[in-house]
Structures are given as structure tokens and as C-alpha cells.
Write a protein that holds these residues in place. Structure first.
Motif, PDB file in Angstrom:
ATOM      1  N   SER A 103       0.851  -1.069   0.021  1.00 46.50           N
ATOM      2  CA  SER A 103       0.000  -0.033  -0.091  1.00 46.50           C
ATOM      3  C   SER A 103       0.843   1.206   0.026  1.00 46.50           C
ATOM      4  O   SER A 103       1.992   1.227   0.345  1.00 46.50           O
ATOM      5  CB  SER A 103      -0.856   0.018   1.403  1.00 46.50           C
ATOM      6  N   ALA A 104       0.397   2.385  -0.236  1.00 44.73           N
ATOM      7  CA  ALA A 104       1.280   3.674  -0.355  1.00 44.73           C
ATOM      8  C   ALA A 104       1.160   3.947   1.035  1.00 44.73           C
ATOM      9  O   ALA A 104       0.719   3.974   1.955  1.00 44.73           O
ATOM     10  CB  ALA A 104       0.338   4.889  -0.932  1.00 44.73           C
ATOM     11  N   GLY A 105       2.680   4.242   1.366  1.00 45.92           N
ATOM     12  CA  GLY A 105       3.184   4.783   2.547  1.00 45.92           C
ATOM     13  C   GLY A 105       2.613   6.061   2.970  1.00 45.92           C
ATOM     14  O   GLY A 105       1.911   6.906   2.431  1.00 45.92           O
ATOM     15  N   ARG A 106       3.169   6.463   4.413  1.00 45.53           N
ATOM     16  CA  ARG A 106       2.770   7.874   4.854  1.00 45.53           C
ATOM     17  C   ARG A 106       3.396   9.191   3.969  1.00 45.53           C
ATOM     18  O   ARG A 106       4.591   8.888   3.382  1.00 45.53           O
ATOM     19  CB  ARG A 106       3.105   8.194   5.997  1.00 45.53           C
ATOM     20  N   ILE A 107       2.239  10.016   3.575  1.00 47.34           N
ATOM     21  CA  ILE A 107       2.906  10.957   2.523  1.00 47.34           C
ATOM     22  C   ILE A 107       2.625  12.415   3.080  1.00 47.34           C
ATOM     23  O   ILE A 107       1.915  12.828   3.683  1.00 47.34           O
ATOM     24  CB  ILE A 107       1.963  11.122   1.250  1.00 47.34           C
ATOM     25  N   ALA A 108       3.832  13.030   3.084  1.00 51.33           N
ATOM     26  CA  ALA A 108       4.056  14.325   3.713  1.00 51.33           C
ATOM     27  C   ALA A 108       3.287  15.480   2.756  1.00 51.33           C
ATOM     28  O   ALA A 108       3.236  15.340   1.767  1.00 51.33           O
ATOM     29  CB  ALA A 108       5.387  14.913   3.915  1.00 51.33           C
ATOM     30  N   TYR A 141       3.317  12.302  -5.122  1.00 50.94           N
ATOM     31  CA  TYR A 141       4.289  11.503  -4.301  1.00 50.94           C
ATOM     32  C   TYR A 141       3.409  10.339  -3.739  1.00 50.94           C
ATOM     33  O   TYR A 141       4.294   9.115  -3.463  1.00 50.94           O
ATOM     34  CB  TYR A 141       4.088  12.717  -3.001  1.00 50.94           C
ATOM     35  N   GLY A 142       2.114  10.328  -3.674  1.00 52.02           N
ATOM     36  CA  GLY A 142       1.632   9.019  -3.344  1.00 52.02           C
ATOM     37  C   GLY A 142       1.786   7.913  -4.259  1.00 52.02           C
ATOM     38  O   GLY A 142       1.936   6.790  -3.897  1.00 52.02           O
ATOM     39  N   VAL A 143       1.789   8.262  -5.610  1.00 43.80           N
ATOM     40  CA  VAL A 143       2.007   7.218  -6.624  1.00 43.80           C
ATOM     41  C   VAL A 143       3.273   6.707  -6.372  1.00 43.80           C
ATOM     42  O   VAL A 143       3.732   5.519  -6.461  1.00 43.80           O
ATOM     43  CB  VAL A 143       1.731   7.928  -8.079  1.00 43.80           C
ATOM     44  N   LYS A 174      -1.634  -1.641  -9.996  1.00 44.12           N
ATOM     45  CA  LYS A 174      -2.777  -0.699 -10.282  1.00 44.12           C
ATOM     46  C   LYS A 174      -3.527  -0.850  -9.325  1.00 44.12           C
ATOM     47  O   LYS A 174      -4.423   0.258  -8.808  1.00 44.12           O
ATOM     48  CB  LYS A 174      -3.386  -1.466 -11.611  1.00 44.12           C
ATOM     49  N   ALA A 175      -3.992  -2.030  -8.671  1.00 47.81           N
ATOM     50  CA  ALA A 175      -4.967  -2.170  -7.444  1.00 47.81           C
ATOM     51  C   ALA A 175      -4.298  -1.342  -6.106  1.00 47.81           C
ATOM     52  O   ALA A 175      -5.143  -0.637  -5.611  1.00 47.81           O
ATOM     53  CB  ALA A 175      -5.027  -3.664  -7.050  1.00 47.81           C
ATOM     54  N   THR A 176      -3.062  -1.199  -6.268  1.00 49.24           N
ATOM     55  CA  THR A 176      -2.480  -0.494  -5.004  1.00 49.24           C
ATOM     56  C   THR A 176      -2.681   1.047  -5.164  1.00 49.24           C
ATOM     57  O   THR A 176      -3.169   1.660  -4.323  1.00 49.24           O
ATOM     58  CB  THR A 176      -1.086  -0.671  -4.962  1.00 49.24           C
ATOM     59  N   LEU A 177      -2.731   1.642  -6.616  1.00 49.64           N
ATOM     60  CA  LEU A 177      -2.739   2.895  -6.748  1.00 49.64           C
ATOM     61  C   LEU A 177      -4.370   3.243  -6.759  1.00 49.64           C
ATOM     62  O   LEU A 177      -4.670   4.364  -6.190  1.00 49.64           O
ATOM     63  CB  LEU A 177      -2.311   3.292  -8.269  1.00 49.64           C
ATOM     64  N   ASP A 178      -5.177   2.331  -7.289  1.00 48.69           N
ATOM     65  CA  ASP A 178      -6.506   2.356  -7.130  1.00 48.69           C
ATOM     66  C   ASP A 178      -6.718   2.621  -5.671  1.00 48.69           C
ATOM     67  O   ASP A 178      -7.679   3.537  -5.358  1.00 48.69           O
ATOM     68  CB  ASP A 178      -7.209   1.268  -7.493  1.00 48.69           C
ATOM     69  N   ALA A 179      -6.524   1.856  -4.814  1.00 51.70           N
ATOM     70  CA  ALA A 179      -6.739   2.065  -3.363  1.00 51.70           C
ATOM     71  C   ALA A 179      -6.296   3.448  -2.730  1.00 51.70           C
ATOM     72  O   ALA A 179      -7.108   4.218  -2.059  1.00 51.70           O
ATOM     73  CB  ALA A 179      -6.075   0.915  -2.630  1.00 51.70           C
ATOM     74  N   PHE A 180      -5.179   3.989  -3.385  1.00 47.73           N
ATOM     75  CA  PHE A 180      -4.493   5.263  -2.809  1.00 47.73           C
ATOM     76  C   PHE A 180      -5.598   6.377  -3.246  1.00 47.73           C
ATOM     77  O   PHE A 180      -6.105   7.129  -2.638  1.00 47.73           O
ATOM     78  CB  PHE A 180      -3.228   5.495  -3.324  1.00 47.73           C
ATOM     79  N   LEU A 181      -5.815   6.260  -4.630  1.00 47.18           N
ATOM     80  CA  LEU A 181      -6.641   7.274  -5.219  1.00 47.18           C
ATOM     81  C   LEU A 181      -8.014   7.261  -4.478  1.00 47.18           C
ATOM     82  O   LEU A 181      -8.684   8.349  -4.816  1.00 47.18           O
ATOM     83  CB  LEU A 181      -6.560   7.311  -6.710  1.00 47.18           C
ATOM     84  N   THR A 182      -8.697   6.195  -4.349  1.00 48.42           N
ATOM     85  CA  THR A 182     -10.007   6.151  -3.736  1.00 48.42           C
ATOM     86  C   THR A 182     -10.008   6.723  -2.661  1.00 48.42           C
ATOM     87  O   THR A 182     -10.964   7.558  -2.269  1.00 48.42           O
ATOM     88  CB  THR A 182     -10.288   4.449  -3.884  1.00 48.42           C
ATOM     89  N   ARG A 183      -9.109   6.519  -1.847  1.00 50.30           N
ATOM     90  CA  ARG A 183      -9.039   7.379  -0.565  1.00 50.30           C
ATOM     91  C   ARG A 183      -8.978   8.873  -0.822  1.00 50.30           C
ATOM     92  O   ARG A 183      -9.447   9.458   0.108  1.00 50.30           O
ATOM     93  CB  ARG A 183      -7.739   6.888   0.359  1.00 50.30           C
TER      94      ARG A 183
END
Length: 360
Positions: free
Chosen positions: A20-25, A280-282, A303-312
Motif C-alpha cells: 500500500s502507499a506509505g505515509r505522504i507528507a 508523491y502518493g503514486v 494498479k490495485a495499490t494505486l486504485d486504493a490510494f486514489l480512492t482514499r
């Protein structure tokens, strides 16, 4: 490797499904300036104003900005008074353009979202150019950030609105502020006029405290007063000239949170911050995939990881919507590269922002 759990039954665990995407400043501030003490040209990560004073000492007496007064602590005070939390501060060896360039270079590889030059306003063209060059350099090395600069002390409406800044990564702030300062020699406190560079520090603290999708428009700034109170027509003129101006109205409020961009798609600070946050999240989400197979299965997991981040981001109301494509040509597969194509629709924007990233 497949693991036997029952005779004739095997299970294989692939870690791609756990990424999953880590913490983003989103609110880290970088600042350079002069100080009474502390290491020179070394990044100090600060979490409070008391910590800043312990490292950099206290300010000297204010003499109208004409005697190379110390700048770093004065600017940090405005940042922390307005909600700033994490600050990457560098003490410059002096107040020359070259000194500040050297200090700025120390911030290039740090993950900061906002950057400013303590006490240096638009009247110093060399300093302004150094900041703009820093923004260009960091965008080129994947350390994107937004810069802030303020108007000079005594600048009138014509001078401020006549600026030539035009960048979605630069915010021009006006006017100057009133502030109570102490004279260490006499232990007396008096109210003085400070240039817009210190209002820029206050605005940086405000922006840093806000989520990326929250605009500083109509937000209050914790200052004692303004050096100039513009009329309604003057405020309108300044906004039209891409100036982030503060007015006196039930406190001290940002009229409109804008950059100096002439392209209307990047006019809002929120648009620039949201897109930077997405980029940064990507990168954060894709970094764990580096070194893995570049095949359909792994790209599907990416793509599934990025979808989860962008959905948030959509759920947090930073985005209204998005489209995403993760692909690789045969040549890119051999080179270990992946193309990520995003179409983002940031909140408060009627424009769709196309972002194409090549990761490898």
C-alpha cells in the motif's frame, strides 16, 4: 516458493497484494535564513518554536530591515503561530544571494512541501530568482514543492500588482505585517512593521496546517496587524493580479488562496497541492514494486495499490474523480519501466489534470 499445507495441497503467498502507499507528507516547510547560533548550512528538523530557539537563539533588535537583522527566528515564530509543525530549517552563513543559494541547496533532497526565504522579499530580485531556480531544480529531481515570497516593506498597490511572477509553484503574498518585537539589549517590547516576507511565513504555517484539499481562502492568519489595509477595489485588483492578499475582516483573513500562475487550471493553491500529493502518493505506492517482475500480474497488483490510494483521495474529497492506466510496452518491460497515466479531477477545479509518470 509454494508451501505444502496438506498432502497434495500447496499455497503460494505473493507479497504484491499486501503493498500500500506509505505515509505522504503534505505540510512540511523548508526555510533558510540567518540566526544568532546553530550549525551553518546544515538541515535542522524542528517540531516546535521552543526547539527552534534552543538551536538558533533569539532575534536581535529590529532596525527597519536595513541592518541585516537576523531573519530565521522571526520567520519561524510566524510559522509556528499559524499552525506549522514540521520545519526543515537551514541557517545561512550570511544574507547574500550566494549564501542563500548554498543554504537552499541543502534542502533540495528533503521531502518538503513549502519553501521560503526568511526575511527576503520581492525587492531583492536576486533572492527571488534564487527561490524560483530552486523550485525548478527540485521539480526536476522529483522533490516538487511550492515557494512563497512576500512584498517589500512600503510597497504600494501599483508596485505589488505590477509584479512579474507567473508560476503555479510560487505564491506572492502581501502586504507587510505589524509585530511586537523585543530588544535584547534594553528588554523593551515595541510594535514594528515587517515586510511581506514575514506574512509569507505566517501563510506558509497556515497552509501547512491544512489538508491538501482545504483552501486557505477566507482562513484567518494569526498576526497582530497589517502595514496596509487595502480597500475593496484594491483587494479585487490584487487578486486579479495573482496576489495572495490578506485583509482586515473579523480578524486577518486570506482573500483568496491563489498562486501566481497565469494558467487558470493552476490558479488555486489546492489544485497544485492535490496534484503534488497524488504524485508523491503514486511514487510511494510504486517504490516497493521496483525489482519485481514487470509482467501483467505485477502491473495489475500495482494498479490495485494505486486504485486504493486514489480512492482514499476521493473519499477524503481531495479528488472528485480520476482515471488510471498502468501499462508497459515490450521495450519498457525489458528496460524495467512502467508507464502510469492519471487523469485527475481535483476538488474546486473544473479542469482535468493529466499526469504521465515513467517509473523504473
Amino acid at each position: 516458493m509454494a508451501e505444502v499445507i496438506l498432502p497434495g495441497t500447496y499455497i503460494t503467498v505473493r507479497d504484491e497484494g499486501l503493498i500500500s502507499a506509505g505515509r505522504i507528507a503534505s505540510g512540511y516547510i523548508g526555510i533558510v535564513g540567518t540566526a544568532a547560533s546553530g550549525p551553518i548550512n546544515q538541515v535542522q528538523i524542528l517540531g516546535s518554536f521552543s526547539e527552534a530557539k534552543a538551536i538558533f537563539g533569539v532575534s536581535d533588535a529590529w532596525q527597519g530591515g536595513t541592518k541585516n537583522e537576523l531573519t530565521l527566528i522571526r520567520a519561524l515564530e510566524q510559522i509556528y503561530n499559524n499552525g506549522g509543525k514540521t520545519v526543515y530549517a537551514v541557517r545561512s552563513e550570511g544574507v547574500t544571494v550566494d549564501n542563500y543559494k548554498t543554504a537552499l541547496a541543502e534542502l533540495e533532497n528533503e521531502i518538503v512541501n513549502l519553501v521560503l526565504l526568511a526575511g527576503q522579499d520581492s525587492s531583492n530580485v536576486g533572492m527571488a530568482n534564487a527561490l524560483i531556480a530552486h523550485l525548478t531544480t527540485t521539480a526536476g529531481i522529483k522533490r516538487e514543492r511550492i515557494g512563497l515570497i512576500g512584498s517589500a516593506l512600503g510597497d504600494d498597490i501599483a508596485k505589488i500588482s505590477g509584479h512579474s511572477y507567473a508560476s503555479d509553484r510560487l505564491i506572492f503574498v502581501a502586504p507587510g505585517i505589524k509585530s511586537s518585537v523585543s530588544d535584547p539589549a534594553t528588554q523593551t517590547v515595541s510594535q514594528v512593521s515587517l515586510p511581506g516576507s514575514y506574512l509569507a511565513a505566517a501563510v506558509a504555517g497556515l497552509i501547512a496546517a491544512l489538508p491538501v484539499q482545504s483552501s486557505p481562502t477566507n482562513k484567518t492568519v494569526a498576526i497582530e496587524g497589517l502595514t496596509t489595509n487595502f480597500s475593496a477595489s484594491q483587494l479585487e485588483q490584487l487578486v486579479q493580479k495573482r496576489v495572495l492578499v490578506v485583509e482586515k475582516r473579523e480578524g486577518w483573513r486570506v482573500v483568496k488562496g491563489i498562486t501566481t500562475a497565469t494558467n487558470s487550471a493552476w490558479h488555486q493553491i489546492t489544485t497544485r497541492r492535490i496534484v503534488d500529493y497524488a504524485i508523491y502518493g503514486v511514487r510511494s505506492a510504486c517504490n516497493p514494486y521496483i525489482g519485481k517482475l514487470n509482467n501483467d500480474r505485477v502491473r495489475g497488483a500495482m494498479k490495485a495499490t494505486l486504485d486504493a490510494f486514489l480512492t482514499r483521495m476521493v473519499e477524503d474529497e481531495a479528488l472528485v474523480g480520476y482515471s488510471l492506466d498502468v501499462s508497459a510496452t515490450r521495450a519498457q518491460q525489458i528496460a524495467g519501466e512502467v508507464q502510469v497515466s492519471l487523469t485527475l479531477q481535483p476538488t474546486f477545479s473544473i479542469d482535468f489534470i493529466l499526469v504521465t509518470m515513467y517509473l523504473g
